[in-house]
Design an enzyme around this catalytic site. Structure first.
Site, PDB file in Angstrom:
ATOM      1  N   HIS A  43       0.844  -1.202   0.000  1.00 36.18           N
ATOM      2  CA  HIS A  43       0.000   0.000   0.000  1.00 36.18           C
ATOM      3  C   HIS A  43       0.876   1.249   0.000  1.00 36.18           C
ATOM      4  O   HIS A  43       1.744   1.401   0.870  1.00 36.18           O
ATOM      5  CB  HIS A  43      -0.900   0.025   1.236  1.00 36.18           C
ATOM      6  CG  HIS A  43      -1.898  -1.099   1.287  1.00 36.18           C
ATOM      7  ND1 HIS A  43      -3.221  -0.918   0.961  1.00 36.18           N
ATOM      8  CD2 HIS A  43      -1.765  -2.407   1.607  1.00 36.18           C
ATOM      9  CE1 HIS A  43      -3.873  -2.075   1.100  1.00 36.18           C
ATOM     10  NE2 HIS A  43      -3.005  -2.997   1.489  1.00 36.18           N
ATOM     11  N   HIS A 100      -8.564  -8.269  -0.791  1.00 41.31           N
ATOM     12  CA  HIS A 100      -8.154  -8.645   0.552  1.00 41.31           C
ATOM     13  C   HIS A 100      -9.257  -9.567   1.095  1.00 41.31           C
ATOM     14  O   HIS A 100     -10.426  -9.151   1.144  1.00 41.31           O
ATOM     15  CB  HIS A 100      -8.112  -7.433   1.471  1.00 41.31           C
ATOM     16  CG  HIS A 100      -6.932  -6.545   1.306  1.00 41.31           C
ATOM     17  ND1 HIS A 100      -6.742  -5.748   0.222  1.00 41.31           N
ATOM     18  CD2 HIS A 100      -5.861  -6.344   2.126  1.00 41.31           C
ATOM     19  CE1 HIS A 100      -5.613  -5.063   0.382  1.00 41.31           C
ATOM     20  NE2 HIS A 100      -5.058  -5.405   1.525  1.00 41.31           N
ATOM     21  N   GLU A 123      -8.412 -12.414   5.966  1.00 40.56           N
ATOM     22  CA  GLU A 123      -7.420 -11.798   6.862  1.00 40.56           C
ATOM     23  C   GLU A 123      -8.062 -11.568   8.232  1.00 40.56           C
ATOM     24  O   GLU A 123      -7.561 -12.036   9.241  1.00 40.56           O
ATOM     25  CB  GLU A 123      -6.956 -10.460   6.248  1.00 40.56           C
ATOM     26  CG  GLU A 123      -5.943  -9.697   7.091  1.00 40.56           C
ATOM     27  CD  GLU A 123      -5.696  -8.276   6.562  1.00 40.56           C
ATOM     28  OE1 GLU A 123      -6.549  -7.723   5.850  1.00 40.56           O
ATOM     29  OE2 GLU A 123      -4.630  -7.713   6.905  1.00 40.56           O
ATOM     30  N   ASP A 155       2.906  -5.714   2.349  1.00 38.02           N
ATOM     31  CA  ASP A 155       1.656  -5.053   2.767  1.00 38.02           C
ATOM     32  C   ASP A 155       1.903  -3.554   2.979  1.00 38.02           C
ATOM     33  O   ASP A 155       1.374  -2.735   2.243  1.00 38.02           O
ATOM     34  CB  ASP A 155       1.038  -5.691   4.018  1.00 38.02           C
ATOM     35  CG  ASP A 155      -0.468  -5.478   4.089  1.00 38.02           C
ATOM     36  OD1 ASP A 155      -1.068  -5.089   3.061  1.00 38.02           O
ATOM     37  OD2 ASP A 155      -1.056  -5.716   5.158  1.00 38.02           O
TER      38      ASP A 155
HETATM   39  O1  LIG Z   1      -3.812  -5.420   5.423  1.00 42.29           O
HETATM   40  C1  LIG Z   1      -4.724  -4.627   5.122  1.00 42.29           C
HETATM   41  N1  LIG Z   1      -6.001  -5.056   5.106  1.00 42.29           N
HETATM   42  C2  LIG Z   1      -7.043  -4.264   4.754  1.00 42.29           C
HETATM   43  N2  LIG Z   1      -6.880  -2.990   4.416  1.00 42.29           N
HETATM   44  C3  LIG Z   1      -5.629  -2.490   4.453  1.00 42.29           C
HETATM   45  C4  LIG Z   1      -4.516  -3.257   4.780  1.00 42.29           C
HETATM   46  N3  LIG Z   1      -3.423  -2.469   4.736  1.00 42.29           N
HETATM   47  C5  LIG Z   1      -3.852  -1.253   4.343  1.00 42.29           C
HETATM   48  N4  LIG Z   1      -5.179  -1.260   4.190  1.00 42.29           N
HETATM   49  C6  LIG Z   1      -6.056  -0.146   3.821  1.00 42.29           C
HETATM   50  C7  LIG Z   1      -5.642   1.184   4.459  1.00 42.29           C
HETATM   51  C8  LIG Z   1      -5.343   2.068   3.316  1.00 42.29           C
HETATM   52  O2  LIG Z   1      -5.760   3.408   3.517  1.00 42.29           O
HETATM   53  C9  LIG Z   1      -6.109   1.439   2.157  1.00 42.29           C
HETATM   54  C10 LIG Z   1      -5.626   1.785   0.772  1.00 42.29           C
HETATM   55  O3  LIG Z   1      -4.262   1.599   0.628  1.00 42.29           O
HETATM   56  O4  LIG Z   1      -5.997   0.051   2.417  1.00 42.29           O
HETATM   57 ZN   LIG Z   2      -3.098  -5.026   2.223  1.00 42.16          ZN
END
Ligand SMILES: O=c1[nH]cnc2c1ncn2[C@H]1C[C@H](O)[C@@H](CO)O1
Ligand SMILES: [Zn+2]
Length: 355
Positions: free
Chosen positions: A20, A203, A206, A284
């Site tokens: 991200h 995603h 998780e 991640d």
């Molecule tokens: O691991 C994750 N799971 C779900 N959402 C996530 C994870 N890491 C970051 N995000 C979200 C927060 C960020 O603002 C968004 C877009 O990159 O994605």
């Molecule tokens: Zn992610």
């Protein structure tokens, strides 16, 4: 077994398919951007800011983990900040020999100061293109819908993905809080993306169980799954994922922090790999999780017993899972396979000298 060093792993060519943008900034850059933009941060030095943007062992869940992004997003609302952070992410990845990088983020989270969605994508594509000119790295962008934000906004992001097809965007994703926010509500967005022959990943598995992975694949048409650790709870679905060679984007350290797994030693990537699943290794969030691709491989080597040959196979699975046109991917893969064949860890060479 011979031990690989971090330096050995840094020399291997690698991918990062799940990273991200808004979780992978340099701490020093956040401070500089805040000063330039007059944004107030919860800390004004690297050490005082660190606890707000890097999660540690005290993180209790995915929702808790996501709090760090409020801070990073506060300085990512201008065109220049997006160019810069995208460029720096690719530069940092290239410095550890990541050759193919797919950067994901959600443009709707960068509109606080009135940037248009179009400019928000253009800025990131520009920053990555600049890095491609300077470093030995190829990149692509994945746009993310957000589960806990409305499905209508996912539809707009899906249309944006279509608009940037073949212009730097290679896929569509669904991120955000998983529990209580099922993927099926965002089905329409995925059907728009798929109708335009664009790749998607979600995603799933998780912070919620295998039902979430089932929806991602069968209702949203996922070509890959982000995390997918809870696939371990359903053997039938696991066999389907294996039979269809659906890649899992594993992010081991992040999974320990969000409590998707209890410890690194218990991470199911070892089992998935042994069963023949197509598993890939990813960061991640380089800053929020405080990691690099090389460190993730080192954990797999030291804690889960992955050998050099197994690590090479994981690397190849990473390249095979790229959202690249087949001909481009085949050429890249062929170069990487040759490089891997002749790779010698320095740790082994120095052993030979001692003998
Ligand atoms: O691991 C994750 N799971 C779900 N959402 C996530 C994870 N890491 C970051 N995000 C979200 C927060 C960020 O603002 C968004 C877009 O990159 O994605
Ligand atoms: Zn992610």
């Amino acid at each position: 077994m011979r031990k690989l060093t971090l330096e050995d792993i840094q020399r291997l060519p690698k991918t990062d398919l799940h990273v991200h943008l808004d979780g992978s900034l340099r701490l020093s850059t956040i401070l500089e951007l805040a000063q330039e933009q007059g944004v107030t941060l919860p800390g004004t030095t690297i050490e005082t800011l660190r606890p707000f943007v890097e999660v540690g062992e005290e993180c209790t869940s995915l929702v808790d983990y996501l709090k760090a992004f409020d801070v990073t997003l506060s300085v990512m609302q201008t065109y220049d900040s997006l160019v810069r952070t995208a460029y720096e992410l690719a530069a940092d990845a290239a410095a550890e020999n990541v050759r193919y990088l797919e950067v994901r983020y959600s443009p709707i989270l960068h509109q606080q100061k009135g940037l248009t969605l179009h400019h928000i994508v253009q800025a990131v594509v520009e920053g990555l293109a600049q890095a491609e000119k300077e470093f030995n790295i190829k990149t692509g962008v994945i746009l993310c819908g957000i589960r806990h934000i409305s499905p209508e906004l996912s539809n707009r992001l899906a249309d944006l993905t279509v608009a940037f097809k073949n212009k730097g965007v290679v896929g569509f994703d669904l991120a955000g809080a998983e529990e209580d926010f099922p993927a099926k509500k965002h089905r329409e967005a995925f059907s728009r993306v798929l109708a335009n022959n664009i790749n998607c990943t979600l995603h799933a598995g998780e912070a919620y169980g295998p039902e979430s992975i089932h929806q991602a694949i069968h209702l949203c048409g996922a070509h890959r799954i982000g995390h997918g650790v809870r696939l371990i709870e359903n053997g039938d679905l696991l066999n389907y994922v294996n039979d269809h060679r659906i890649p899992l984007e594993c992010c081991p350290s992040s999974n320990v922090q969000t409590r998707a797994v209890r410890t690194m030693a218990e991470h199911p990537i070892r089992l998935f790999y042994d069963l023949g699943l197509r598993v890939t290794v990813n960061t991640d969030n380089r800053m929020v999780t405080r990691t690099t691709v090389s460190e993730e491989y080192l954990h797999l080597h030291e804690t889960l017993g992955f050998t050099l040959d197994e690590i090479k196979e994981l690397i190849i699975m990473g390249f095979k899972s790229a959202f690249l046109p087949y001909a481009v991917k085949r050429a890249l893969l062929s170069d990487v396979v040759n490089e891997l064949k002749s790779f010698q860890p320095h740790s082994l060479e120095s052993k030979k000298e001692q003998l």
